[in-house]
Design a protein around this motif. Structure first.
Motif, PDB file in Angstrom:
ATOM      1  N   ASP A  50       0.817  -1.205   0.000  1.00  0.00           N
ATOM      2  CA  ASP A  50       0.000   0.000   0.000  1.00  0.00           C
ATOM      3  C   ASP A  50       0.850   1.254   0.000  1.00  0.00           C
ATOM      4  O   ASP A  50       1.894   1.326   0.648  1.00  0.00           O
ATOM      5  N   LYS A  51       0.353   2.221  -0.735  1.00  0.00           N
ATOM      6  CA  LYS A  51       0.947   3.550  -0.716  1.00  0.00           C
ATOM      7  C   LYS A  51      -0.174   4.506  -0.347  1.00  0.00           C
ATOM      8  O   LYS A  51      -1.328   4.292  -0.685  1.00  0.00           O
ATOM      9  N   TYR A  52       0.161   5.537   0.358  1.00  0.00           N
ATOM     10  CA  TYR A  52      -0.826   6.518   0.783  1.00  0.00           C
ATOM     11  C   TYR A  52      -0.468   7.863   0.168  1.00  0.00           C
ATOM     12  O   TYR A  52       0.706   8.216   0.051  1.00  0.00           O
ATOM     13  N   HIS A  53      -1.475   8.602  -0.217  1.00  0.00           N
ATOM     14  CA  HIS A  53      -1.302   9.902  -0.854  1.00  0.00           C
ATOM     15  C   HIS A  53      -1.878  10.950   0.086  1.00  0.00           C
ATOM     16  O   HIS A  53      -3.072  10.931   0.380  1.00  0.00           O
ATOM     17  N   THR A  65      -5.863   6.402  -0.476  1.00  0.00           N
ATOM     18  CA  THR A  65      -5.143   5.212  -0.922  1.00  0.00           C
ATOM     19  C   THR A  65      -5.120   5.109  -2.437  1.00  0.00           C
ATOM     20  O   THR A  65      -4.482   4.226  -2.980  1.00  0.00           O
ATOM     21  N   ASN A  66      -5.790   6.019  -3.112  1.00  0.00           N
ATOM     22  CA  ASN A  66      -5.870   5.991  -4.566  1.00  0.00           C
ATOM     23  C   ASN A  66      -5.179   7.229  -5.132  1.00  0.00           C
ATOM     24  O   ASN A  66      -5.633   8.356  -4.895  1.00  0.00           O
ATOM     25  N   LYS A  84       3.388  11.314  -1.587  1.00  0.00           N
ATOM     26  CA  LYS A  84       3.141   9.872  -1.522  1.00  0.00           C
ATOM     27  C   LYS A  84       4.059   9.288  -0.454  1.00  0.00           C
ATOM     28  O   LYS A  84       5.256   9.545  -0.449  1.00  0.00           O
ATOM     29  N   HIS A  86       4.708   5.576   2.225  1.00  0.00           N
ATOM     30  CA  HIS A  86       4.595   4.128   2.147  1.00  0.00           C
ATOM     31  C   HIS A  86       3.977   3.468   3.369  1.00  0.00           C
ATOM     32  O   HIS A  86       3.862   2.246   3.413  1.00  0.00           O
ATOM     33  N   TRP A  88       0.863   3.920   6.714  1.00  0.00           N
ATOM     34  CA  TRP A  88      -0.238   4.683   7.304  1.00  0.00           C
ATOM     35  C   TRP A  88       0.300   5.621   8.393  1.00  0.00           C
ATOM     36  O   TRP A  88      -0.084   6.778   8.472  1.00  0.00           O
TER      37      TRP A  88
END
Length: 108
Positions: A50-53, A65-66, A84, A86, A88
C-alpha cells in the motif's frame, strides 16, 4: 462460402486457493502464492504494498489510498501540496504536522 469455427469447450472456473505471502527484501512488494482451482498449479504474483497519498493543499485535503483520486484534487491548481508515503503511520504523521504548521489549505 461460409466459414465456421468450432470453439473448444470451456471449463467453468473453480475457486483457487491462497497458499502464502511474504514481503520482499526491499519491503516494497509482497509475493503472493496462489493455487489454480482448475489445474492446481501454483503461481506467484508480485503485488505492490500500500501507498498513501497525503493532500495538504487542494480542493479537498486528507489521506487517500488511490493516487488518481489524490491527483484529481490537485489537478489544474497553481499551488498544491501532495506527497506519496509508504505507511499509514507516515501519512498520519505528515498530515498532522501539516495541520499544526498551517500547511493544510482547501482551495477552490
Amino acid at each position: 462460402m461460409s466459414s465456421t469455427s468450432a470453439s473448444a469447450p470451456t471449463q467453468s472456473p473453480t475457486l483457487g486457493e491462497f497458499l502464502d505471502f511474504r514481503t520482499t527484501q526491499d519491503k516494497k512488494n509482497r509475493e503472493v502464492t496462489l493455487k489454480c482451482g482448475n489445474c492446481h498449479n501454483s503461481t506467484c504474483a508480485v503485488v505492490p504494498m500500500d501507498k498513501y497519498h497525503v493532500v495538504m493543499v487542494g480542493c479537498a485535503v486528507g489521506i487517500f489510498t488511490n493516487g488518481a483520486v489524490a491527483d484529481t484534487l490537485v489537478n489544474g491548481m497553481e499551488k498544491f501540496a501532495h506527497k506519496k508515503v509508504h505507511s499509514w503511520n507516515e501519512a498520519i504523521e505528515y498530515f498532522t504536522t501539516s495541520l499544526v504548521t498551517d500547511g493544510v489549505q482547501i482551495k477552490q
